[in-house]
Design an enzyme around this catalytic site. Structure first.
Site, short mmCIF file in Angstrom:
data_model
loop_
_atom_site.label_atom_id
_atom_site.label_comp_id
_atom_site.label_asym_id
_atom_site.label_seq_id
_atom_site.Cartn_x
_atom_site.Cartn_y
_atom_site.Cartn_z
N ARG A 1 0.98 -1.20 0.09
CA ARG A 1 -0.02 -0.03 0.06
C ARG A 1 0.86 1.33 -0.08
O ARG A 1 1.53 1.27 0.92
CB ARG A 1 -0.97 0.12 1.39
CG ARG A 1 -1.81 -1.19 1.19
CD ARG A 1 -2.75 -1.13 2.45
NE ARG A 1 -3.82 0.01 2.28
CZ ARG A 1 -4.81 0.05 3.28
NH1 ARG A 1 -4.80 -0.97 4.36
NH2 ARG A 1 -5.40 1.13 3.24
N GLN B 1 -6.58 10.46 4.38
CA GLN B 1 -5.65 10.07 5.51
C GLN B 1 -4.13 10.74 5.16
O GLN B 1 -3.60 11.07 6.36
CB GLN B 1 -5.45 8.37 5.59
CG GLN B 1 -6.73 7.98 6.10
CD GLN B 1 -6.44 6.47 6.11
OE1 GLN B 1 -5.48 5.89 6.26
NE2 GLN B 1 -7.76 5.94 6.21
N ASP C 1 -16.15 4.15 1.94
CA ASP C 1 -16.10 2.95 2.88
C ASP C 1 -17.67 2.18 2.87
O ASP C 1 -17.60 0.99 3.37
CB ASP C 1 -15.90 3.21 4.36
CG ASP C 1 -14.11 3.30 4.46
OD1 ASP C 1 -13.70 3.09 3.56
OD2 ASP C 1 -13.76 3.82 5.53
N ARG D 1 -10.84 -3.36 -3.41
CA ARG D 1 -12.03 -3.71 -3.11
C ARG D 1 -13.03 -3.88 -4.28
O ARG D 1 -14.25 -4.27 -4.27
CB ARG D 1 -12.79 -2.59 -2.04
CG ARG D 1 -12.01 -2.86 -0.73
CD ARG D 1 -12.42 -1.76 0.21
NE ARG D 1 -12.25 -2.24 1.55
CZ ARG D 1 -12.05 -1.19 2.77
NH1 ARG D 1 -12.60 -0.09 2.51
NH2 ARG D 1 -12.00 -1.78 3.69
#
Length: 407
Positions: A98, A146, A292, A323
């Site tokens: 990541r 983030q 999310d 995802r």
């Protein structure tokens, strides 16, 4: 641990208490480490928050945060400004895939010393904590929020504060606003105007108690359960407030289109099935401010047998798993038809849902929890079901309270 879920027709009407928001808790833990007179109540009991707390309490050089992506980003900025502290931040195999380069480069702009132990741009990273030489930094606005929040959280502890210039269109604005609001709650009043975030220096704060709101991402699975249940289904969950810091509180409006009404009462919400409602999402639903909940919405629509077109999903490809690919694979195993791009997911209506399918979870808590409500349409198996502990350790216990038959 694999769990089998037997098909049921509806859930039992119960009241549940949901753990505090992981997003809020992890931000507040960083602030508490910088300003120890902050008291936090209703903290998340998630693996991610426990790993964050453990890392902040550790005196070791090597700190392993496993799968905790938020911890990797926030701790990178935190340790970078701890003068004289040497830290090696590492994580799981997936964590080492990541990217962290954008945040590292932003910190290097400030004069921080960070190097890569293996592949450039990815953990593990070696950090030599020092006092930043600059108080100005710029980075692209469409990156994970983030990265931006990580810089915002440490900004008040810097001698001249921090000015963050964002280039381009900002994504995940609610998460930036959440960080600003939590900073304000502890006495650090920053601003976000014209793509520029300004956080002033704050040497100390007065004693503060902050109560964490329960997690709206976790609430999404109960919205899905009610949407897929019979007409008289309802469930009450707490603790939630009408004016939330969390972008995922958009669930209240989105799930009206899927037949679920939200009733606020003091610190709880009751989710009620709206009988006779027509299930139809807007032609294109932009989830760039709340990515999310994309998995939950896609699975709900599949269970209801309706189409959906979700956009704003580019950040999902660098989560615990890709995802979008994972959703496509697992929904198609159940008989659905999904088309994905780098940023979108398009689901066609399915006339039949296959039974007894085993759902892979890819070390991703949200895959396990998003697919569980399909037990209201078919029997299925959830692989590696314990993965839910990353954000919601009591998930299966709470589903059992609602009458789901878990074997």
């Amino acid at each position: 641990m694999n769990l089998k879920l037997q098909e049921i027709s509806t859930i039992e009407n119960k009241t549940l208490q949901i753990t505090g928001s992981k997003s809020e808790t992890n931000r507040l833990l960083i602030l508490q480490a910088l300003y120890p007179n902050i008291t936090i109540e209703n903290m998340s009991n998630s693996d991610d928050s426990n790993l964050m707390q453990k890392a902040l309490d550790s005196n070791e050089v090597v700190i392993d945060i496993h799968h905790a992506g938020t911890a990797m980003r926030f701790l990178t900025a935190f340790f970078a400004v701890q003068e004289g502290r040497e830290t090696v931040l590492t994580g799981s195999k997936r964590m080492q895939e990541r990217p962290v380069k954008i945040l590292v480069e932003a910190l290097q702009q400030l004069g921080c010393e960070i190097s890569y132990e293996k592949e450039i741009g990815y953990p593990p990273i070696r950090i030599l904590g020092k006092r930043p030489a600059s108080n100005k930094v710029s980075l692209k606005a469409n990156v994970s929020s983030q990265y931006i929040s990580a810089l915002m959280l440490v900004a008040g502890s810097l001698p001249e504060g921090l000015v963050i210039s964002l280039e381009g269109k900002v994504t995940s604005v609610p998460y930036i606003n959440m960080t600003l609001s939590l900073l304000s709650d502890v006495g650090i009043n920053g601003t976000f105007e014209n793509n520029v975030i300004t956080i002033p220096n704050c040497k100390e704060i007065h004693d503060r108690k902050v109560v964490v709101e329960s997690d709206w991402s976790s609430a999404s699975y109960f919205y899905s359960l009610v949407a897929l249940s019979n007409d008289d289904a309802s469930v009450t969950i707490g603790s939630y407030k009408n004016e939330s810091y969390q972008g995922d509180s958009s669930l209240t409006e989105i799930y009206k289109h899927l037949g679920v009404e939200t009733v606020f009462d003091q610190n709880t919400i009751t989710l009620k099935k709206m009988s006779g409602s027509i299930h139809r999402l807007p032609e294109k639903l932009d989830l760039s401010n709340s990515p999310d909940i994309a998995q939950t919405i896609a699975v709900t629509c599949f269970g209801l047998g309706i189409e959906c077109y979700l956009t704003g999903l580019h950040t999902l490809k660098i989560k615990e798993t890709d995802r979008l690919e994972a959703l496509k694979t697992e929904i198609e195993k159940l008989g659905g038809n999904v088309i994905i791009t780098e940023d979108t997911l398009q689901l066609a209506p399915a006339s039949l849902i296959k039974t007894g399918v085993s759902i892979a979870t890819y070390n991703d808590h949200r895959m396990a929890m998003a697919f569980a409500p399909l037990a209201l349409r078919t029997s299925l198996q959830i692989e590696d079901a314990n993965v839910v502990s990353k954000s919601y350790p009591d998930f299966w216990i709470d589903l059992n309270k609602l009458g789901l038959k878990i074997l």
